[in-house]
Design an enzyme around this catalytic site. Structure first.
Site, PDB file in Angstrom:
ATOM      1  N   CYS A 131       0.835  -1.208   0.000  1.00  0.00           N
ATOM      2  CA  CYS A 131       0.000   0.000   0.000  1.00  0.00           C
ATOM      3  C   CYS A 131       0.870   1.258   0.000  1.00  0.00           C
ATOM      4  CB  CYS A 131      -0.910  -0.008   1.230  1.00  0.00           C
ATOM      5  SG  CYS A 131      -1.913   1.486   1.387  1.00  0.00           S
ATOM      6  N   CYS A 134      -0.529   4.152   2.155  1.00  0.00           N
ATOM      7  CA  CYS A 134      -0.290   4.011   3.603  1.00  0.00           C
ATOM      8  C   CYS A 134       1.171   4.269   3.949  1.00  0.00           C
ATOM      9  CB  CYS A 134      -0.627   2.604   4.093  1.00  0.00           C
ATOM     10  SG  CYS A 134      -2.067   1.856   3.352  1.00  0.00           S
ATOM     11  N   ASP A 135       2.083   3.719   3.156  1.00  0.00           N
ATOM     12  CA  ASP A 135       3.487   3.678   3.581  1.00  0.00           C
ATOM     13  C   ASP A 135       4.410   4.621   2.806  1.00  0.00           C
ATOM     14  OD1 ASP A 135       2.748   1.708   5.384  1.00  0.00           O
ATOM     15  OD2 ASP A 135       3.065   0.098   3.932  1.00  0.00           O
TER      16      ASP A 135
END
Ligand code: NAP
Length: 306
Positions: A131, A134-135
């Site tokens: 992701c 997200c990261d």
């Protein structure tokens, strides 16, 4: 007894929920995480009609949820564990109890495929990610690799240019699968370097990703690249464990339906990424959610109970 239980709260499930609750059916949605599905991990959606400037994935599904709840959709944070189909009803066992329903709409979506490489599981969350939204911010000014050549890999590689210093896009062929517009955008990004005809062999590092071992599939040559993050986007696997052996699945495990989203079991429908099909979009998932709701209602009206 419910008229409809919808399992999964992505765009397909939320749309089925909107139509079913608006049709005044007694409907329940089961979602073990937050409603939204994979779209929650999509930074920006620009091909969903009605939003000419684009819209964040989070806001789009939040609006879908608000709209379906406005018509009375009940969403329970429960995990469906087992489905039983008997002659007169369908039973869904969850982590909180047993529910009876006349119809089921499977909208459980899909999860990211793993490469199965040495280092992948050990370094998941420590540099190996599925992701970028997200990261991505963890990799400011660092070098990372993206594996895959589809829409997701290319879209996420473009997103990573906001943070990373350099993105190596590693693809096993010399042509991307992604749509032309995304290809053009990626190719105009100086930070993205394409590594063609290449597969990853190992992810290197002990407590965090330090590099990746790659092999050129044409020459057989093996080389290492020093990187701090690996983003893997090689497609998805359907979340069909719940219905394996109960409804017909294709060779890859996706649920086979007719064009009206009817599965091999009367009264059980499937919509969205869980369905066997060749094109997975938010807009197609939404259309299938509406279709599944319509046919579930028709099934009940025609007097079927099983
Ligand atoms: P995908 O289209 O299945 O692409 C997977 C990519 O990973 C392909 O390039 C494939 O290579 C590669 N791959 C698969 N297995 C691999 C392996 N073991 N090792 C190395 N590479 C491997 O998956 P996706 O990109 O996640 O897209 C899924 C669906 O969602 C598609 O229908 C896509 O159009 C849709 N989607 C749409 C959007 C959008 O409209 N903005 C965004 C994201 C996703 P090959 O090409 O050689 O097979």
């Amino acid at each position: 007894m419910y008229d409809v239980i919808i399992i999964g709260g992505g765009p397909a499930g939320l749309t089925a929920g909107l139509y079913s609750s608006r049709a005044r059916m007694n409907v329940l949605m089961l979602e073990m995480l937050a409603p939204g599905g994979q779209v929650l991990n999509t930074d920006w959606v620009e091909n969903y009609p009605g939003f000419p400037e684009g819209i964040s994935g989070f806001e789009l599904v939040d609006r879908m949820k608000t709209q379906s709840e406005k018509f009375g959709l009940r969403i329970e944070n429960e995990e469906a564990l087992r489905v039983k189909i008997t002659d007169d009803k369908k039973i869904v066992e969850t982590n909180k109890g047993t529910l009876e329903t006349k119809t089921i709409i499977l909208a459980c979506g899909a999860t990211w495929k793993k490469l199965g490489l040495e280092g992948e599981a050990q370094l998941a969350g420590k540099g190996v990610s599925y992701c970028a939204t997200c990261d991505g911010p963890f990799y400011r000014d660092q070098d990372v690799a993206v594996i895959g050549g589809g829409d997701t890999a290319v879209e996420e590689a473009i997103f990573l240019t906001r943070f990373a210093n350099k993105i190596y896009l590693v693809h096993r062929r010399d042509q991307l699968r992604a749509t032309k517009l995304l290809q053009e955008r990626a190719m105009s990004q100086e930070k993205i370097e394409f590594i063609w005809n290449t597969i990853p062999l190992k992810i290197l590092g002990q407590d965090g990703v330090e590099g990746i071992e790659l092999q050129n599939v044409k020459t057989g040559k093996i080389a290492r690249k020093a990187i701090h993050g690996v983003f893997i986007f090689i497609g998805t696997l359907p979340n069909t464990g719940l219905v394996k052996g109960k409804v017909d699945l294709d060779d890859e495990g996706f649920v086979i339906t007719d064009e009206n989203t009817r599965t091999s079991v009367p009264g059980v429908f499937a919509a969205g990424d869980i369905r066997s099909k060749s094109w997975r979009q938010i807009s197609t998932a939404v259309g299938e959610g509406a279709t599944a709701s319509f046919w579930a209602e028709k099934y009940i009206e025609e007097g079927h109970q099983s």
